[in-house]
Enzyme design. Structure first.
Site, mmCIF file in Angstrom:
data_model
loop_
_atom_site.group_PDB
_atom_site.id
_atom_site.type_symbol
_atom_site.label_atom_id
_atom_site.label_comp_id
_atom_site.label_asym_id
_atom_site.label_seq_id
_atom_site.Cartn_x
_atom_site.Cartn_y
_atom_site.Cartn_z
ATOM 1 N N ASP A 208 -5.916 -0.483 -8.968
ATOM 2 C CA ASP A 208 -6.097 0.403 -10.118
ATOM 3 C C ASP A 208 -6.293 -0.372 -11.428
ATOM 4 O O ASP A 208 -5.607 -0.127 -12.413
ATOM 5 C CB ASP A 208 -4.852 1.310 -10.198
ATOM 6 C CG ASP A 208 -4.949 2.347 -11.296
ATOM 7 O OD1 ASP A 208 -6.058 2.834 -11.556
ATOM 8 O OD2 ASP A 208 -3.895 2.648 -11.901
ATOM 9 N N GLU A 452 2.182 -3.081 -2.885
ATOM 10 C CA GLU A 452 1.866 -1.856 -2.150
ATOM 11 C C GLU A 452 0.775 -2.025 -1.091
ATOM 12 O O GLU A 452 -0.226 -1.302 -1.097
ATOM 13 C CB GLU A 452 1.456 -0.745 -3.123
ATOM 14 C CG GLU A 452 2.559 -0.319 -4.061
ATOM 15 C CD GLU A 452 2.162 0.886 -4.916
ATOM 16 O OE1 GLU A 452 1.068 1.430 -4.728
ATOM 17 O OE2 GLU A 452 2.969 1.280 -5.772
ATOM 18 N N TYR A 505 6.547 7.278 -8.287
ATOM 19 C CA TYR A 505 5.974 8.112 -9.356
ATOM 20 C C TYR A 505 6.312 9.581 -9.115
ATOM 21 O O TYR A 505 5.431 10.423 -8.999
ATOM 22 C CB TYR A 505 4.455 7.882 -9.428
ATOM 23 C CG TYR A 505 4.115 6.503 -9.968
ATOM 24 C CD1 TYR A 505 4.027 6.293 -11.338
ATOM 25 C CD2 TYR A 505 3.928 5.417 -9.120
ATOM 26 C CE1 TYR A 505 3.761 5.030 -11.854
ATOM 27 C CE2 TYR A 505 3.663 4.157 -9.620
ATOM 28 C CZ TYR A 505 3.580 3.971 -10.994
ATOM 29 O OH TYR A 505 3.314 2.723 -11.499
ATOM 30 N N GLU A 541 8.183 -0.251 -10.531
ATOM 31 C CA GLU A 541 7.231 0.559 -11.307
ATOM 32 C C GLU A 541 7.760 1.982 -11.355
ATOM 33 O O GLU A 541 8.298 2.483 -10.363
ATOM 34 C CB GLU A 541 5.841 0.634 -10.645
ATOM 35 C CG GLU A 541 5.024 -0.619 -10.720
ATOM 36 C CD GLU A 541 3.636 -0.471 -10.064
ATOM 37 O OE1 GLU A 541 3.106 0.656 -9.990
ATOM 38 O OE2 GLU A 541 3.120 -1.509 -9.620
HETATM 39 C C1 GCB Z 1 0.854 1.817 -8.643
HETATM 40 C C2 GCB Z 1 0.143 0.526 -8.681
HETATM 41 C C3 GCB Z 1 -0.475 0.246 -10.046
HETATM 42 C C4 GCB Z 1 -1.108 1.512 -10.592
HETATM 43 C C5 GCB Z 1 -0.031 2.549 -10.766
HETATM 44 C C6 GCB Z 1 -0.609 3.884 -11.268
HETATM 45 O O1 GCB Z 1 1.647 2.076 -7.774
HETATM 46 O O2 GCB Z 1 0.936 -0.551 -8.274
HETATM 47 O O3 GCB Z 1 -1.422 -0.768 -9.906
HETATM 48 O O4 GCB Z 1 -1.794 1.292 -11.794
HETATM 49 O O5 GCB Z 1 0.591 2.798 -9.540
HETATM 50 O O6 GCB Z 1 -0.611 4.132 -12.458
HETATM 51 O O7 GCB Z 1 -1.099 4.628 -10.440
#
Ligand code: GCB
Length: 647
Positions: A208, A452, A505, A541
């Protein structure tokens, strides 16, 4: 309990045994530094540039563009180095270009570099993304695969061939990613003439961030004497007030050499010395290297000066190299991360090398601004998501006491074909190169071998077991991790790591808009991972997108208010779990950054707590308040940090 002397002796024996590193690479990669025996000539600035837009992208090789001046074989433009080339021009085809681009620069060399046979001249590229071929005066001097680590070649004999010739450096760089590169990617040719123009192809990636390309870090020439310090490895420890610096110096260009190793404190006073190429220096009344906000004097560095003298039938050579050394230890228990035997809690960020216009090019104003923001925020750490950052950034971390999780470019490993032998071998070489480059930075406390990956695929277990084992054999002194997504049931790699790092997330990619799920789901996440592995956990994260300036109350996704409430909901759970086994939290992300265009990205990823221009969103103030509170609870603030706003 043994006597202090006995314990000290055991400590030294342990130190002596740990760092007989098995690097497969046959030479060192010391950062080029000036000294009384070494000169450095930076080649930053304007280079001549052309993208090979021929349909097979191969015209440059077919017509041997490296053999003459680039301007003689076609049109050229100015291109700054270091910088990504993508955002420099108004040409949309260059922004999205895939294939070979050509850089060229003519250099005037000091006469002595050419006439003095006792001087080695080395050409070094800090990084170029992704695959590079380098020529000097039309002769190929090196190739390198990998977009984030340095490579270099001795060009002494070449520049001496014809002293009347200027030194013309040509670098061809190809940003194409394949299933075997790190990160991986693949090219899709779309041939349906009712939908696509002739020759249409795209680069597919499973990560990403925008695949910026070009020469991203400084290119330079440096000299050493013919007999020179090729590599230095340092491992540190301490016992009571005595620091222990295990070192190993490798010399090239001479079969025998005499050595003088001197460790100096910040004031330039010698605190220990030796005449052996390897050994343990003992430092009385040691000043340890401490992280920012953990001690009133963070980032203390000694300087280890290595002086090598060697002679052949013609001359005597003396080489001098000064390596900054921070004395500290790192260790992990089932619930804690210890620096200098004290619990360390990561309250930090994930970053990217990314900014307007420059893309991923090294930029000093940006670096210094980012460090000022980190300090303002009260962040004590970051992870180099998702690739190794510039050495210049790690040097700043050493000096300012910012703790680093150093990540290799193993991101977006999602296709089963990227788990084959060719990929694995390349991954191991990248780890060799990464450890070789960064092993002496006190700020680097852990290696991360991937982010990941598709861990549920059958070959993943063997693949990561091998990479992690290899990394531990390269450096037994630092913990190793790989970053997993929150998919607990499918994970195959956490069994091999020292610290579990989980990205999640909740209320974003899952249950969008429902922040009320966060406490339950985050609690389940932590209990699952800890219950199974009994290893400390970092929330590596978490976050939510917020378009700067977009507001709503009650909070809606993509507003600054929503980002704030997501963060706060995570923080409540962190506060419960950090009493037990959660050892850190790294926000995704420090700043907004560019991504591939797509329907979920509004001119890039907006999960930054700062905008891409480094202005704070509302979430930055939430985090600042929290990080300073955590620092007050867990660390020892320097007197000047009573006035954080003055930073
Ligand atoms: C993740 C990734 C990261 C992305 C982020 C997102 O899990 O490790 O590279 O930018 O989520 O914002 O989706």
């Amino acid at each position: 309990m043994g006597s202090p002397e006995k314990l000290g002796g055991l400590r030294v024996l342990w130190l002596l045994s740990v760092f007989d590193v098995a690097l497969l690479l046959d030479s060192g990669m010391l950062y080029p530094r000036e000294s009384s025996s070494r000169e450095v000539k930076e080649l930053n600035g304007l280079w001549v540039f052309r993208a090979d837009k021929s349909s097979n992208r191969n015209q440059g090789f077919e017509r041997a563009w490296y053999k003459s001046r680039l301007a003689e074989t076609g049109p050229v433009i100015d291109m700054p180095v270091p910088a990504s080339y993508n955002d420099i021009t108004q040409d949309p085809t260059l922004r999205n270009f895939i294939g070979w681009v050509w850089y060229e620069r003519e250099v005037v060399l000091p006469a002595r570099w050419i006439t003095d046979e006792g001087t080695r001249v080395v050409l070094r590229v800090g990084s170029a993304h992704y695959y590079s071929v380098v020529w000097v005066n039309g002769v190929e001097v090196m190739e390198h695969a990998g977009g984030h680590l340095p490579f270099e070649a001795d060009i002494s004999s070449l520049i001496r061939k014809d002293p009347t010739m200027p030194c013309r450096i040509t670098i061809a760089v190809n940003n194409t990613l394949t299933l075997q590169t790190l990160p991986p990617g693949s090219i899709q040719h779309l041939n349906d003439p009712t939908k696509y123009p002739d020759g249409f192809f795209v680069q597919s990636i499973a990560f990403d961030f925008f695949n910026y390309a070009g020469i991203h870090r400084p290119v330079l020439l440096y000299t050493t004497p013919k007999a020179y310090v090729d590599d230095i490895t340092v491992v540190t420890d301490f016992l009571d007030s005595t620091g222990l610096v295990k070192y190993n110096v490798s010399v090239k260009g001479a079969s025998t050499a005499t050595m003088k190793v001197t460790l100096m404190d910040r004031e330039g006073h010698c605190v220990a010395s030796s005449t052996e190429p390897s050994g343990v220096l003992k430092v009385g009344d040691v000043k340890l290297w401490w992280p920012y906000l953990m001690h009133e004097n963070p980032g203390y560095l000694y300087s280890m000066e290595v002086r090598v003298t060697a002679a052949d039938e013609r001359a005597t050579y003396e080489d001098v190299y000064a390596l900054p050394v921070g004395i500290r230890t790192v260790s992990v228990t089932s619930t804690q991360f210890l620096i200098n035997n004290k619990p360390f809690y990561f309250h930090g960020v994930n970053k990217h090398e990314d900014s307007d216009i420059r893309g991923k090019g090294l930029d000093w104003p940006l670096i210094v601004k980012d460090f000022n923001l980190l300090k303002w925020l009260g962040a004590n750490s970051f992870r180099t998501s998702h690739y190794p950052y510039a050495e210049e950034i790690l040097q700043m971390c050493d000096r300012h006491g910012i703790v680093v999780i150093d990540e290799c470019p193993g991101v977006g490993i999602k296709d089963i074909r990227s788990f084959g032998n060719a990929s694995l071998e390349h991954h191991l070489v990248v780890m060799d190169e990464l450890v070789r480059r960064d092993k002496n930075h006190p700020s680097v406390v852990m290696w991360s071998v991937a982010n990941e990956p598709a861990a549920e695929m059958p070959p993943a277990e063997h693949y990561f077991k091998t990479v992690i084992k290899h990394t531990k054999s390269l450096d037994p002194t630092r913990p190793v991790t790989y970053i997993t997504d929150s998919n607990f049931a499918r994970d195959k790699g956490a069994a091999f790591v020292d610290v579990v790092c989980v990205n999640s997330y909740f209320s974003w990619y899952h249950d969008p808009g429902h922040v009320e799920v966060i406490p339950i789901q985050l609690n389940t996440q932590f209990e699952n991972w800890y219950g199974k592995y009994k290893k400390p956990i970092i929330q590596s994260e978490y976050g939510a997108d917020a378009v700067p300036g977009v507001h709503s109350d009650p909070p809606l996704m993509f507003t600054e208010e929503y980002q704030k409430i997501v963060l706060q909901s995570y923080h409540d759970v962190f506060d419960q779990k950090r009493k037990h086994y959660v050892i850190g939290e790294l926000i995704w992300n420090f700043a907004d950054f560019m991504t591939t265009q797509g329907i979920t990205r509004v001119v890039g990823n907006k999960k930054g707590i700062f905008s891409r221009q480094r202005q704070p969103k509302a979430a930055a103030f939430i985090l600042k308040e929290r990080y300073w509170r955590l620092a007050n609870e867990t660390g020892r603030l320097p007197y000047w940090t009573k006035y954080p706003c003055a930073l």
